[in-house]
Write an enzyme that holds these catalytic residues in place. Sequence first.
Site, mmCIF file in Angstrom:
data_model
loop_
_atom_site.group_PDB
_atom_site.id
_atom_site.type_symbol
_atom_site.label_atom_id
_atom_site.label_comp_id
_atom_site.label_asym_id
_atom_site.label_seq_id
_atom_site.Cartn_x
_atom_site.Cartn_y
_atom_site.Cartn_z
ATOM 1 N N ASP A 1 21.105 42.039 -7.264
ATOM 2 C CA ASP A 1 21.511 41.667 -8.624
ATOM 3 C C ASP A 1 21.006 42.693 -9.631
ATOM 4 O O ASP A 1 21.681 43.027 -10.591
ATOM 5 C CB ASP A 1 21.019 40.263 -8.984
ATOM 6 C CG ASP A 1 19.504 40.103 -8.859
ATOM 7 O OD1 ASP A 1 18.874 40.877 -8.100
ATOM 8 O OD2 ASP A 1 18.945 39.209 -9.506
ATOM 9 N N GLU B 1 23.070 42.516 -17.762
ATOM 10 C CA GLU B 1 23.236 41.165 -17.218
ATOM 11 C C GLU B 1 23.879 40.233 -18.249
ATOM 12 O O GLU B 1 24.671 39.368 -17.911
ATOM 13 C CB GLU B 1 21.853 40.623 -16.827
ATOM 14 C CG GLU B 1 21.855 39.225 -16.279
ATOM 15 C CD GLU B 1 20.449 38.766 -15.886
ATOM 16 O OE1 GLU B 1 19.467 39.278 -16.467
ATOM 17 O OE2 GLU B 1 20.327 37.908 -15.002
ATOM 18 N N ARG C 1 13.301 44.024 -12.107
ATOM 19 C CA ARG C 1 12.325 42.941 -12.242
ATOM 20 C C ARG C 1 11.954 42.388 -10.867
ATOM 21 O O ARG C 1 12.501 42.807 -9.847
ATOM 22 C CB ARG C 1 12.893 41.845 -13.140
ATOM 23 C CG ARG C 1 14.078 41.128 -12.553
ATOM 24 C CD ARG C 1 14.707 40.196 -13.601
ATOM 25 N NE ARG C 1 15.870 39.534 -13.076
ATOM 26 C CZ ARG C 1 16.889 39.142 -13.805
ATOM 27 N NH1 ARG C 1 16.913 39.372 -15.114
ATOM 28 N NH2 ARG C 1 17.902 38.516 -13.262
ATOM 29 N N HIS D 1 22.816 45.248 -14.177
ATOM 30 C CA HIS D 1 23.418 44.187 -13.371
ATOM 31 C C HIS D 1 24.905 44.514 -13.286
ATOM 32 O O HIS D 1 25.569 44.612 -14.302
ATOM 33 C CB HIS D 1 23.287 42.878 -14.150
ATOM 34 C CG HIS D 1 22.456 41.830 -13.527
ATOM 35 N ND1 HIS D 1 21.103 41.934 -13.420
ATOM 36 C CD2 HIS D 1 22.791 40.612 -13.001
ATOM 37 C CE1 HIS D 1 20.641 40.808 -12.858
ATOM 38 N NE2 HIS D 1 21.666 40.005 -12.593
ATOM 39 N N GLU E 1 12.791 40.510 -8.725
ATOM 40 C CA GLU E 1 13.891 39.740 -8.152
ATOM 41 C C GLU E 1 14.586 40.618 -7.097
ATOM 42 O O GLU E 1 14.189 40.629 -5.961
ATOM 43 C CB GLU E 1 14.845 39.273 -9.255
ATOM 44 C CG GLU E 1 15.878 38.294 -8.720
ATOM 45 C CD GLU E 1 16.532 37.445 -9.783
ATOM 46 O OE1 GLU E 1 16.372 37.700 -10.970
ATOM 47 O OE2 GLU E 1 17.241 36.499 -9.385
ATOM 48 N N ASP F 1 27.043 37.568 -7.378
ATOM 49 C CA ASP F 1 27.167 38.917 -7.931
ATOM 50 C C ASP F 1 27.941 39.808 -6.967
ATOM 51 O O ASP F 1 28.815 40.580 -7.366
ATOM 52 C CB ASP F 1 25.777 39.531 -8.182
ATOM 53 C CG ASP F 1 24.889 38.638 -9.030
ATOM 54 O OD1 ASP F 1 24.846 37.426 -8.762
ATOM 55 O OD2 ASP F 1 24.235 39.142 -9.953
ATOM 56 N N TRP G 1 29.398 31.421 -5.597
ATOM 57 C CA TRP G 1 28.352 32.165 -4.882
ATOM 58 C C TRP G 1 28.655 32.125 -3.372
ATOM 59 O O TRP G 1 28.964 33.148 -2.775
ATOM 60 C CB TRP G 1 26.970 31.598 -5.225
ATOM 61 C CG TRP G 1 26.370 32.245 -6.437
ATOM 62 C CD1 TRP G 1 25.357 33.152 -6.450
ATOM 63 C CD2 TRP G 1 26.763 32.071 -7.812
ATOM 64 N NE1 TRP G 1 25.093 33.558 -7.747
ATOM 65 C CE2 TRP G 1 25.932 32.912 -8.594
ATOM 66 C CE3 TRP G 1 27.704 31.311 -8.464
ATOM 67 C CZ2 TRP G 1 26.039 32.998 -9.985
ATOM 68 C CZ3 TRP G 1 27.824 31.381 -9.846
ATOM 69 C CH2 TRP G 1 26.999 32.223 -10.585
#
Length: 730
Positions: free
Chosen positions: A345, A611, A349, A629, A351, A358, A414
Amino acid sequence: MIALLLYFGHTSAQVKTFTGANWISSPDSAACPVFKKRFLITKSVRTAILFITAHGLYEAAVNQKKVGEAYFTPGWTDYAKRLQYQSYYLKQLKRGDNNILVTLSAGWYSGVFGEDMKQDNYGKGTALLAQLIITYQDGTQQVISSGADWLRSTGNIRYSDFYNGEVQDERVRPENWKKVTVENFNKTSLLPTISEPVTGQETFRPKRIFKDSKNETIIDFGQNLAGLVKLRIKGKPGDTVTIAHAEMLDEKGNFYTGNLRDAKATDVYVLNGKPETVHPHFTYHGFRYAKVTGFIPSYNNCVAIAVHTNLKHTGTFSCSNPMLNQLQHNIEWSLNSNFVDIPTDCPQRSERFGWTGDAQVFCATAPFNRYTLNFYKKYLADIKADQGTNGAAPVVIPDFEQQKDTIKQGVAGWGDAATIIPWNLYQVYGDKTILKEQYNSMKGWVDYITAESKNNLWTTNGYGDWYAPGPKTALPFIDQCFWAYSTQLLLNTAKILGKDNDAKTYEKLLGRIKTAFQKTYKNKDTTQTACILELQFDMLAENKRQYAADKLAVLIKINNNHLATGFLGTPYLLPVLTRFGYTKLCYTLLLQQTCPSWLYPITKGATTIWERWDGIKPDGTIQQTSFNHYAYGAVGQWLYEDMLGIRPALPGYKTINIQPHPDSRLKWAKGSYACAYGKIVSEWKIIGSKVSYHIIIPKNTMANIELAGQKLKRVNAGDYHFITTNNVCL
Ligand code: BGC
């Protein structure tokens, strides 16, 4: 290149090459242990192939020369079921004494990773499995396998993880070699590497070096990217240099790390007094700016290197509007930055997960720009491996957190990555094996939703039209649309694979899903995304569609010609408008510069896709969000398919449709896509009231060329020029 990475073609017979090898580890708690094996060569070598993998990440050197160019090997997969190994031809062996040195790091396997900075997601510690097969000129072989006769120590890399960064002490070199521990880990999940490797690619010199108002030394590399900083340093032994990374400067022009969550994103080097070139080996950062201490940067002693999966470039796009060209640039740079072994993504960060939503929204755009077949095949195999026995597809793949609750498994938009990605790949590459390989996974996902549904309605929790500005589109509405779409794709696939019974079953199911939709959600299409999804997925009876498209156009106009879509609606916004005759409005949205719009971030200096539409608010406030993103970069598909008008008429581009949509707010647009048969070119120019086109159709293909106001032309390969009138939207 010293060692060549072999990607493909290793049969299971070669997997057996690991049979004599044992997993080895270091019994002490060194974060990045180093393993060594010395061996003697007395004859001349014909070939030498190193097979290698790890729990964690490995970097190998043979006779002090790095093996291959890849970062983060063996890559990230669902390790319990699928662990890749790599194979390298070695050219650096010599008669006499040789040595192999391998450094390990915890990486995705056991390093800090995931929400709450967890560790040990797949197991504890690190381990190495390696085998070097040397074939001599006389036909004999020597096999060097990891095992009890290898030694271990620690080296200059003292610590590394993806979020916090790497610590190196350049004074330390491996010594005091000790015995390794032989481990009993399984070798049954091993498989040859699938995708192209992650490598260091584009290099950026500093654009600007300055002190911010806190008197901190900042380097601006001019491009937001995923990668690392490489330095040439010399200092006193024990001096410490730190490099912190950030995507943004704050409102005052100071180094901004407020959006990195828990990631420290800092590399540390303790110097040894000698001149050295240093960079991290087992981490990467998402950054444009670097803050340095203990080091005086100059335009010649530091560079940023973009690190990402090494994919062939396939497309080009440019036009007369520099801001749209910047948008294309930003799409490519968010692609680069988030194609780091898996589709992530974001790169900055704490993540960097393989969010399925995505991945699916961007999977039609990416292939226009890069050759993505192997990259996505690897990811799809992990979706298949991670799908529960109930068929639910998790929201992040690899599913390292082993999500148990359904919201994290069965989310509309998703989980549909399980059907949408294979279908799109088939359209682009025409390769039916993708559909064959993924069929059970596609079916599993649709069957899961069907089992969850009641009265032909799927209503589940989820993320919805993530980050859409303005009124929210109801979740059940979205659920039903994606259920229908996944069922449609499964049905198409069943037909292609000759699974007639399945085709009948899913045809009926699709009918029920749409009937239930039409009854339940009549007049509930009150948002842009609601109109977009019901149109894109053919949820409405044919005679109701134009009305819904007209309504979408009205919703956009009353929103002052601005989009109001999030992750799920945005990719289809322009395609739906073009399909229903609103291309002029597409250009209005595309050229819009105020927030929310694709060009707004560019007015704020963006070099990647954000993002959120308003990552920096119009008043200058910076949000704690990702500035890299790719989701909204899904508009790239429209640039190629509709503005240039290049799309496959048959899967794999054996027959091509060319249907450009010029608009007089641009003077020209041109681009190309390299399909398997060669380069397709489409170019248009507005000349007064006329439009001139230049189209190239590659050998061994045919094309349907449809220019507005003109009869359809069916052509063979060739180089074509046309001039037409009445062809401009305005
Ligand atoms: C990620 C998204 C993802 C989302 C789920 C975020 O934290 O960055 O890209 O799809 O969570 O809604």
